[in-house]
Design an enzyme around this catalytic site. Structure first.
Site, PDB file in Angstrom:
ATOM      1  N   HIS A 196       3.207 -30.196  92.447  1.00  0.00           N
ATOM      2  CA  HIS A 196       4.251 -30.356  93.791  1.00  0.00           C
ATOM      3  C   HIS A 196       3.863 -29.675  94.517  1.00  0.00           C
ATOM      4  O   HIS A 196       4.480 -29.442  95.993  1.00  0.00           O
ATOM      5  CB  HIS A 196       6.002 -30.173  93.152  1.00  0.00           C
ATOM      6  CG  HIS A 196       6.248 -31.576  92.335  1.00  0.00           C
ATOM      7  ND1 HIS A 196       7.120 -32.220  93.108  1.00  0.00           N
ATOM      8  CD2 HIS A 196       6.345 -31.213  90.978  1.00  0.00           C
ATOM      9  CE1 HIS A 196       7.472 -32.996  92.680  1.00  0.00           C
ATOM     10  NE2 HIS A 196       7.157 -32.844  90.286  1.00  0.00           N
ATOM     11  N   LYS A 209      15.630 -39.326 103.493  1.00  0.00           N
ATOM     12  CA  LYS A 209      17.080 -39.150 103.045  1.00  0.00           C
ATOM     13  C   LYS A 209      17.733 -39.181 104.549  1.00  0.00           C
ATOM     14  O   LYS A 209      18.470 -40.571 104.724  1.00  0.00           O
ATOM     15  CB  LYS A 209      18.189 -38.055 102.106  1.00  0.00           C
ATOM     16  CG  LYS A 209      17.511 -37.601 101.494  1.00  0.00           C
ATOM     17  CD  LYS A 209      18.434 -35.977 101.265  1.00  0.00           C
ATOM     18  CE  LYS A 209      17.477 -35.553  99.049  1.00  0.00           C
ATOM     19  NZ  LYS A 209      17.201 -34.258  99.065  1.00  0.00           N
ATOM     20  N   LYS A 219      16.887 -27.498 105.399  1.00  0.00           N
ATOM     21  CA  LYS A 219      15.842 -27.434 103.867  1.00  0.00           C
ATOM     22  C   LYS A 219      15.858 -25.580 103.543  1.00  0.00           C
ATOM     23  O   LYS A 219      15.628 -24.635 104.198  1.00  0.00           O
ATOM     24  CB  LYS A 219      13.925 -27.893 104.189  1.00  0.00           C
ATOM     25  CG  LYS A 219      14.175 -27.626 105.557  1.00  0.00           C
ATOM     26  CD  LYS A 219      12.083 -28.589 106.126  1.00  0.00           C
ATOM     27  CE  LYS A 219      12.665 -29.457 106.565  1.00  0.00           C
ATOM     28  NZ  LYS A 219      12.324 -30.626 105.700  1.00  0.00           N
ATOM     29  N   ARG A 220      14.618 -25.470 102.250  1.00  0.00           N
ATOM     30  CA  ARG A 220      14.893 -24.324 102.105  1.00  0.00           C
ATOM     31  C   ARG A 220      13.493 -23.390 103.534  1.00  0.00           C
ATOM     32  O   ARG A 220      12.976 -24.059 104.461  1.00  0.00           O
ATOM     33  CB  ARG A 220      13.184 -24.293 100.676  1.00  0.00           C
ATOM     34  CG  ARG A 220      13.400 -22.666 100.411  1.00  0.00           C
ATOM     35  CD  ARG A 220      12.748 -23.572  99.395  1.00  0.00           C
ATOM     36  NE  ARG A 220      11.510 -24.349  98.806  1.00  0.00           N
ATOM     37  CZ  ARG A 220      10.148 -23.924  98.840  1.00  0.00           C
ATOM     38  NH1 ARG A 220       9.379 -22.365  99.206  1.00  0.00           N
ATOM     39  NH2 ARG A 220       9.700 -25.222  98.657  1.00  0.00           N
ATOM     40  N   THR A 254      11.507 -34.271 101.267  1.00  0.00           N
ATOM     41  CA  THR A 254      12.372 -35.649 100.236  1.00  0.00           C
ATOM     42  C   THR A 254      13.532 -35.877 101.441  1.00  0.00           C
ATOM     43  O   THR A 254      13.953 -37.050 101.901  1.00  0.00           O
ATOM     44  CB  THR A 254      12.923 -35.777  98.981  1.00  0.00           C
ATOM     45  OG1 THR A 254      13.373 -34.242  98.846  1.00  0.00           O
ATOM     46  CG2 THR A 254      11.948 -35.460  98.377  1.00  0.00           C
ATOM     47  N   LYS A 258       6.971 -24.415 106.384  1.00  0.00           N
ATOM     48  CA  LYS A 258       8.443 -25.210 107.206  1.00  0.00           C
ATOM     49  C   LYS A 258       8.809 -25.296 108.525  1.00  0.00           C
ATOM     50  O   LYS A 258       9.374 -26.032 109.165  1.00  0.00           O
ATOM     51  CB  LYS A 258       9.335 -25.255 106.394  1.00  0.00           C
ATOM     52  CG  LYS A 258       8.588 -25.789 104.347  1.00  0.00           C
ATOM     53  CD  LYS A 258      10.525 -25.913 103.752  1.00  0.00           C
ATOM     54  CE  LYS A 258      10.259 -26.369 102.384  1.00  0.00           C
ATOM     55  NZ  LYS A 258       9.776 -27.177 102.521  1.00  0.00           N
TER      56      LYS A 258
END
Length: 836
Positions: free
Chosen positions: A376, A681, A569-570, A677, A575
């Site tokens: 992952h 969504k 998100k985290r 992900t 990111k």
């Protein structure tokens, strides 16, 4: 105990055969009253929705229990091939609404509660999130096992029952403060303790060669400190198909409650020390591994999961087949969710050889025919390594086996590349150096028959880079399984108004075959349909506004017609929440200069948690909140720009956020995000993505078309080509807008009373060694955001883009993902459940 067994052996089966639970409104009303009054002891004076939610959950669980038992019996009677999904994380969120949906009783139960004067939403909201995961990895695991049940595949999930889940995030003076998430404080109505399936887990001690009763030499792991693994089972219902699979979570308990002799001698603390030490193993999700104690606890957790789960599977096998393992590989398969459970490879070897007497070659054939590994991450620091000394102290027998696995593997690899000592050094499971380390990802690859990435780009980069040597040796081992999300939770349940419109328009088959959403495409040209779609979207935005104003007790005046620009998100440097903040400062600077006519009103929402030990990520949260405080208190920004940090982001929060998002921010540095992900969504709910060519963004853009996706940024190849001569200062010097943004940051405009607070962040993005290349993508990002605003002004065109994003999200269902896992890796036969 003999008397108990005698009583049970005489139990008439008719005693435990009950009539099927009714599914009508009055059946739920009667059962709710029964539990509320008689079991929970509440009456009309109880004002706490928790107990009403508990009573309703018990009534729903009764219906699941019938189907759960029938599913178990079907699998047992058919002696079917099964798969076991081992994951350190299962981010399940709340269960009640999902269980009602999958049982097909949402409307009936809603009406039943209404007749009792109860709002169903209040009961759903009273349920505590099961936050047993950190983010995408754990939520993916939850979505995947939902799809396994919906596809009627015999799959059991195995994880850990952490006493404290993902921490509760408070924001104090703009900074993240972590508080324990004691999600089990009031118990968990959905789980069932199964003490009879407990297993003993070994740590420490040493190994000896002994002769068994058949004269064979066996390795014995002795003088160990043991911990008991007690399973708690949670039902996982398929969508209206009668199948209920199992998620089995292990709790660590001491083999003895406490030392009575020490207690009687007055040493009370020492008397219960063993119990405390044992229970620490499943006390908290992700202990801080910045110190050796934290690292050791994490390794204990991983082995605890692997050993308990494998013992469980083997115990079930021997109960049905005795000590004959000749067909074990034909009937059993294990999926390792990331590198965390990869110690299972060595543990299966130990159990087969040391406990069940198999020889090495036979055990290795079984192991490498049953283990499959999902990777992952592309971040090398996330691929776990354990010091050999720690392994030898904590898991001495496992370390012996890993050395032997590595010896066999190096022999095989050296025959493929004779004399290539450098390649063999790179590939070795045991990394040499100042301190020997076990490369757990290498163990996972060597011991598995399948290795998959989770998006097409991710898998290609694994094959070309991180695992290139292994791909050259075993190309057929590697495959791709692009992630997905379950449409039941992430559209049908969380956005019922939009789901109803879709069902009214194309039928309800999309709930289990998301590719049917493609039928919506022609309706993007239908003005009346677009009007209804936009009205639903606007209502969802208003609900999100109302919730945030209540939750944050904020006096901010949100504009429902503003562009809702969301990044949830985290919090992590790759990111690039920082890039988002730089753009917000750019927008703010434009407002201050009077450049407001060309911009559309925008509400920027950023949410996520930073790992407790991740200093830079926590500093990013502080920056977001400081910038928000300045922007939101400036009269000139009113009705033009809002920035809000969403505190304590979690699954239930995402369920509220999803329906109301206009723009989905997926801005990670190309080549760093395995899949993502959240992007799926939000797309499924009609949000339009602004993103780089990273992870699953590439496949999202292919599905929806370039004209319905806002692309920006360097590609992965361009990022790599720039390394070594990246000059962010030169980029800043050539971009007037960026200069002004950096001036506001560097002048302390957002930290006037906290001098130097953001110097580290500023230094990181201006460094030529910044691996995330945030500055390099700023201009492209700003220009893409301008295209976003141009598109948003045309409400009709934006709505058309929204419809087309939803219509083309079918590929990103975990039903498709699991279908691929099953066809290409697991090879299970669906098992329709026969109800007695």
């Amino acid at each position: 105990m003999p008397n108990d067994q005698f009583v049970i052996s005489k139990l008439n089966p008719s005693i435990i055969s009950l009539p099927e639970q009714g599914m009508k409104k009055n059946d739920f009303i009667n059962d709710f009253k029964q539990y509320y009054v008689h079991l929970l002891g509440r009456d009309e004076h109880c004002q706490t929705p928790y107990y009403a939610g508990e009573a309703l959950s018990l009534a729903i669980r009764d219906r699941l229990m019938e189907r759960w038992k029938a599913t178990h019996l079907t699998y047992k009677n058919n002696d079917c091939r099964r798969s076991y999904y081992l994951s350190m994380e299962f981010l399940m969120g709340r269960t009640l609404s999902n269980a009602m949906l999958n049982l097909g009783v949402t409307d009936t139960v809603t009406q039943a509660m209404y007749d009792l004067g109860i709002e169903i939403e209040e009961l759903i909201s009273s349920e505590q999130d099961a936050g047993l995961g950190n983010g995408g990895l754990g939520r993916l695991a939850a979505c995947l096992i939902d799809s396994c049940a919906t596809l009627q595949l015999p799959v059991i999930g195995y994880g850990l029952r952490y006493e404290y889940g993902m921490f509760t995030q408070n924001i104090v003076n703009g900074e993240q403060i972590e508080k324990p998430d004691h999600w089990l404080r009031q118990g968990n109505v959905w789980e069932i303790e199964r003490l009879e399936y407990s297993h003993s887990i070994k740590f420490g001690g040493h190994t000896e060669l002994q002769i068994d009763e058949n004269g064979k030499q066996r390795h014995c792991w002795i003088a160990t400190s043991n911990i008991l693994a007690v399973p708690f089972d949670t039902p996982i219902p398929g969508y209206q198909n009668g199948t209920v699979n199992t998620l089995r979570l292990w709790k660590a308990v001491a083999t003895e409650e406490f030392n009575l002799e020490e207690f009687n001698a007055g040493d009370y603390a020492e008397a219960v020390a063993a119990k405390i030490t044992a229970e620490n193993v499943t006390m908290v999700l992700y202990p801080n591994d910045a110190n050796e104690n934290g690292k050791e606890l994490r390794l204990r957790q991983q082995y605890f999961l692997a050993s308990a789960s494998l013992q469980d599977v083997i115990a079930h096998w021997t109960m049905m087949h005795g000590n004959d393992f000749s067909h074990f590989a034909e009937k059993r398969c294990f999926q390792l969710n990331d590198t965390h459970p990869s110690i299972a490879i060595a543990e299966l070897m130990r159990l087969l050889m040391d406990i069940h007497g198999l020889m090495w070659d036979e055990a290795w054939t079984i192991t490498t025919s049953t283990m499959a590994y999902t990777n992952h991450t592309l971040l090398p620091e996330a691929l776990e390594k354990w010091p050999v000394k720690l392994m030898q102290r904590l898991l001495p027998r496992l370390m012996d086996i890993i050395f032997e696995i590595n010896r066999h593997f190096i022999t095989e690899a050296s025959m493929h590349w004779p004399g290539d000592s450098e390649r063999l050094r790179r590939m070795s499971i045991v990394e040499e150096g100042e301190e020997q380390q076990v490369r757990m990802a290498h163990l996972a690859i060597v011991g598995s028959f399948s290795v998959n990435g989770v998006a097409r780009l991710h898998t290609e980069l694994l094959q070309q880079g991180l695992f290139g040597d292994f791909y050259a040796l075993w190309p057929r081992k590697f495959n791709n399984k692009t992630n997905g999300v379950t449409p039941r939770r992430w559209l049908a349940a969380c956005n019922p108004e939009l789901a109803s419109l879709i069902t009214e328009t194309i039928g309800d088959g999309w709930v289990t075959d998301l590719m049917q959403l493609k039928k919506l495409e022609p309706y993007a040209e239908d003005a009346q349909f677009r009007h209804r779609w936009r009205a639903i979207k606007q209502a969802a935005k208003q609900r999100l506004i109302d919730h945030k104003q209540r939750k944050h007790d904020t006096k901010l005046h949100f504009n429902v017609d503003a562009l809702f620009d969301v990044q949830v998100k985290r919090i992590h440097e790759y990111k690039r929440q920082l890039l988002n903040v730089l753009h917000v400062i750019h927008l703010y600077n434009g407002i201050k200069k009077g450049d407001i006519e060309s911009r559309v009103p925008r509400c920027v929402l950023i949410g996520g948690k930073a790992a407790p030990g991740y200093r830079m990520a926590k500093k990013i949260i502080k920056l977001i909140n400081n910038v928000a405080e300045i922007i939101n208190s400036d009269p000139e920004t009113e009705n033009k720009l809002i920035l809000l940090f969403l505190q304590d982001y979690r699954v239930s929060a995402m369920e509220r956020i999803c329906p109301g998002v206009d723009l989905s921010e997926q801005v990670s540095t190309a080549g760093k995000e395995a899949s993502g992900t959240g992007n799926m969504k939000l797309m499924m709910n009609g949000a339009i993505t602004i993103g780089t060519l990273d992870g699953a963004n590439i496949e999202i853009r292919e599905e929806v078309g370039d004209e319905n996706f806002f692309l920006f940024g360097l590609t992965e190849e361009q990022v790599e080509a720039r390394r070594g001569h990246y000059d962010p200062v030169a980029i800043i010097d050539q971009d007037k807008d960026l200069q002004q943004v950096m001036h506001l940051l560097e002048s302390g405009y957002f930290n006037q009373f906290e001098p130097g607070l953001f110097d580290d962040l500023i230094g990181s993005i201006k460094s030529p060694n910044d691996p995330w290349m945030t500055i390099a993508d700023f201009r492209s990002f700003a220009e893409a955001q301008k295209r976003v605003e141009d598109a948003y002004r045309d409400k009709d065109q934006w709505t058309k883009m929204s419809i087309l994003n939803c219509a083309n999200s079918g590929k990103f269902s975990t039903d498709r993902t699991i279908g691929e896992y099953n066809r290409e890796i697991w090879k299970l036969t669906p098992q329709p459940v026969i109800h007695q």
